[in-house]
Design a protein around this motif. Sequence first.
Motif, mmCIF file in Angstrom:
data_model
loop_
_atom_site.group_PDB
_atom_site.id
_atom_site.type_symbol
_atom_site.label_atom_id
_atom_site.label_comp_id
_atom_site.label_asym_id
_atom_site.label_seq_id
_atom_site.Cartn_x
_atom_site.Cartn_y
_atom_site.Cartn_z
ATOM 1 N N ALA A 1 -28.483 25.553 -32.549
ATOM 2 C CA ALA A 1 -28.093 27.061 -32.584
ATOM 3 C C ALA A 1 -29.079 28.007 -33.035
ATOM 4 C CB ALA A 1 -26.828 27.163 -32.955
ATOM 5 N N LEU A 2 -29.478 27.558 -34.125
ATOM 6 C CA LEU A 2 -30.523 28.815 -34.676
ATOM 7 C C LEU A 2 -31.856 28.821 -33.851
ATOM 8 C CD1 LEU A 2 -30.029 27.567 -38.552
ATOM 9 C CD2 LEU A 2 -29.504 29.785 -37.226
ATOM 10 N N THR A 3 -32.189 27.603 -33.394
ATOM 11 C CA THR A 3 -33.349 27.745 -32.756
ATOM 12 C C THR A 3 -32.968 28.499 -31.352
ATOM 13 O OG1 THR A 3 -34.052 25.454 -33.333
ATOM 14 C CG2 THR A 3 -35.164 26.362 -31.375
ATOM 15 N N LEU A 4 -31.902 28.374 -30.830
ATOM 16 C CA LEU A 4 -31.555 28.992 -29.568
ATOM 17 C C LEU A 4 -31.766 30.690 -29.842
ATOM 18 C CD1 LEU A 4 -30.807 28.752 -26.499
ATOM 19 C CD2 LEU A 4 -28.513 28.579 -27.196
ATOM 20 N N LEU A 5 -30.866 31.027 -30.889
ATOM 21 C CA LEU A 5 -30.740 32.461 -31.384
ATOM 22 C C LEU A 5 -32.132 32.983 -31.460
ATOM 23 C CD1 LEU A 5 -27.909 32.143 -33.797
ATOM 24 C CD2 LEU A 5 -27.691 33.443 -31.626
ATOM 25 N N SER A 6 -33.083 32.242 -32.007
ATOM 26 C CA SER A 6 -34.433 32.768 -32.254
ATOM 27 C C SER A 6 -35.328 33.243 -31.093
ATOM 28 C CB SER A 6 -35.150 32.048 -33.294
ATOM 29 O OG SER A 6 -35.545 30.587 -32.724
ATOM 30 N N ARG A 7 -34.947 32.357 -29.928
ATOM 31 C CA ARG A 7 -35.732 32.275 -28.723
ATOM 32 C C ARG A 7 -35.240 32.904 -27.619
ATOM 33 N NH1 ARG A 7 -37.895 26.089 -28.936
ATOM 34 N NH2 ARG A 7 -39.271 26.282 -30.703
ATOM 35 N N GLU A 8 -33.652 32.833 -27.719
ATOM 36 C CA GLU A 8 -33.000 33.501 -26.386
ATOM 37 C C GLU A 8 -32.759 34.910 -26.274
ATOM 38 O OE1 GLU A 8 -32.106 33.148 -22.952
ATOM 39 O OE2 GLU A 8 -32.228 31.361 -23.673
ATOM 40 N N PRO B 1 -27.868 37.481 -23.131
ATOM 41 C CA PRO B 1 -26.635 37.819 -24.057
ATOM 42 C C PRO B 1 -25.620 36.792 -23.985
ATOM 43 C CG PRO B 1 -27.190 39.866 -22.797
ATOM 44 C CD PRO B 1 -27.755 38.767 -22.111
ATOM 45 N N GLU B 2 -25.384 36.178 -22.731
ATOM 46 C CA GLU B 2 -24.224 35.179 -22.769
ATOM 47 C C GLU B 2 -24.520 33.825 -23.380
ATOM 48 O OE1 GLU B 2 -22.935 33.956 -18.797
ATOM 49 O OE2 GLU B 2 -22.464 36.205 -18.288
ATOM 50 N N LEU B 3 -25.849 33.558 -23.415
ATOM 51 C CA LEU B 3 -26.525 32.239 -24.098
ATOM 52 C C LEU B 3 -26.283 32.666 -25.452
ATOM 53 C CD1 LEU B 3 -29.167 31.025 -21.703
ATOM 54 C CD2 LEU B 3 -27.205 30.021 -21.882
ATOM 55 N N LEU B 4 -26.900 33.768 -26.021
ATOM 56 C CA LEU B 4 -26.783 34.322 -27.381
ATOM 57 C C LEU B 4 -25.377 33.895 -27.935
ATOM 58 C CD1 LEU B 4 -29.188 37.286 -27.393
ATOM 59 C CD2 LEU B 4 -29.469 35.076 -28.740
ATOM 60 N N GLU B 5 -24.348 34.671 -27.325
ATOM 61 C CA GLU B 5 -23.016 34.329 -27.694
ATOM 62 C C GLU B 5 -22.506 32.902 -27.728
ATOM 63 O OE1 GLU B 5 -19.663 35.964 -29.125
ATOM 64 O OE2 GLU B 5 -21.567 37.191 -28.444
ATOM 65 N N LEU B 6 -23.099 32.222 -26.657
ATOM 66 C CA LEU B 6 -22.558 30.664 -26.778
ATOM 67 C C LEU B 6 -23.289 30.106 -28.087
ATOM 68 C CD1 LEU B 6 -22.809 29.720 -23.148
ATOM 69 C CD2 LEU B 6 -20.709 29.496 -24.679
ATOM 70 N N ALA B 7 -24.540 30.343 -28.507
ATOM 71 C CA ALA B 7 -25.158 30.049 -29.708
ATOM 72 C C ALA B 7 -24.522 30.182 -30.900
ATOM 73 C CB ALA B 7 -26.681 30.647 -29.412
ATOM 74 N N LYS B 8 -24.088 31.678 -30.907
ATOM 75 C CA LYS B 8 -23.236 32.222 -32.114
ATOM 76 C C LYS B 8 -22.084 31.121 -32.360
ATOM 77 C CE LYS B 8 -24.849 36.732 -31.903
ATOM 78 N NZ LYS B 8 -24.764 38.082 -31.617
ATOM 79 N N GLU B 9 -21.320 30.935 -31.294
ATOM 80 C CA GLU B 9 -20.118 30.148 -31.378
ATOM 81 C C GLU B 9 -20.343 28.770 -31.819
ATOM 82 O OE1 GLU B 9 -18.010 29.995 -27.664
ATOM 83 O OE2 GLU B 9 -17.708 32.274 -27.428
ATOM 84 N N GLU B 10 -21.719 28.129 -31.213
ATOM 85 C CA GLU B 10 -21.670 26.831 -31.571
ATOM 86 C C GLU B 10 -22.406 26.910 -33.095
ATOM 87 O OE1 GLU B 10 -25.428 23.408 -30.454
ATOM 88 O OE2 GLU B 10 -24.850 25.050 -29.131
ATOM 89 N N LEU B 11 -23.171 27.781 -33.587
ATOM 90 C CA LEU B 11 -23.463 27.980 -34.861
ATOM 91 C C LEU B 11 -22.240 27.968 -36.052
ATOM 92 C CD1 LEU B 11 -25.766 28.210 -36.906
ATOM 93 C CD2 LEU B 11 -25.707 30.665 -36.652
#
Length: 355
Positions: free
Chosen positions: A61-68, A71-81
Amino acid sequence: MFENLEDVKHRYEEIVENLTIPEVVSDIAKYRKLIREQGELEPVYRAYLAFRRAEASETDALTLLSREKDPELLELAKEELSEAKAQQAALTQELRLLLLPKDENDERNIVMEIRGGAGGEEAALFAASLYRMYQSYADRRGWRTELVSFNETGLGGLKEVVFIVNGTGAFSRLKYESGVHRVQRVPETESGGRIHTSTATVSVMPEAEEVDVEINPADVRMEVFRASGAGGQHINKTSSAVRLIHVPTGLVAECQEERSQLQNREKAMRLLRARLYEIEYTRKHEAEAQEKRSQLGTGDRSEKIRTYNFPQGRVTDHRIKLTLYSIEQVLNGDLDLLIDPLITADQAEKLSRSQ
């Protein structure tokens, strides 16, 4: 903690591999020992793997947040984190509990003694109610009970009863029952409607194996006598009841519930062995007990632990100041209502001491 958990993981996987080796499987003693160890390690192993998965999810999730950028994928990454962090917190607490030092007797069968205390016949009737409560609880958990000694009064009460509870983990749950149980109710014989207070004493001992306690046969004197009470003609005509006296300590154990002298002797010996084991165990661990006196009390049979108040329909456990208004449910064997909070309180105290 996690360095130790890596050792647990490696040991568990080593056991699983060993259990596939024909030479190990054919060695019954070794096989049983490994199965038992696997059962003890499995909850820790599974919780640790779940923790590692949660850690990996957090990293992803942290990797995804740093690269993505989406907006929708960022929101999913935050939820996963957020979910991964919550899982790690819960699993850390679970692992701390699983790694607490275990009582070496927790998985043993128990020998339980119930005696009527202050209150005459009313105390004996209460002792009989407690006996039925523990029998019902054992049935609920799939445990088996064996009667050792049964001393009944004329009105259906019990002066004393001694019985064995056979079941994995019996001691781990019923050890909290040792002490004085108090009842407050209006006896059936009371015409004025006054509430009487009576007591019964409960003692819970782990059953000892022969390897735990070595008893010199020369130290045991056996007496036989005719059994009393219900049981038909046989019980009065033959001297099948057995009383064992351990000369060095003066401890006495007797059984008259079986039809044969041999069976009664075997049960009496199990009782005697449990009493000797309790004395030795207490002596060995006295310093530790003094240093780490539990908030749940000493487990001493003279300590008042619980009150059953019939007029108000409540049960109060004085050690954790818990009151339940479900006296009938408890007396019908739903003891987990009390035992689960006692275990939780015990674990919380041990955790506070280990930090």
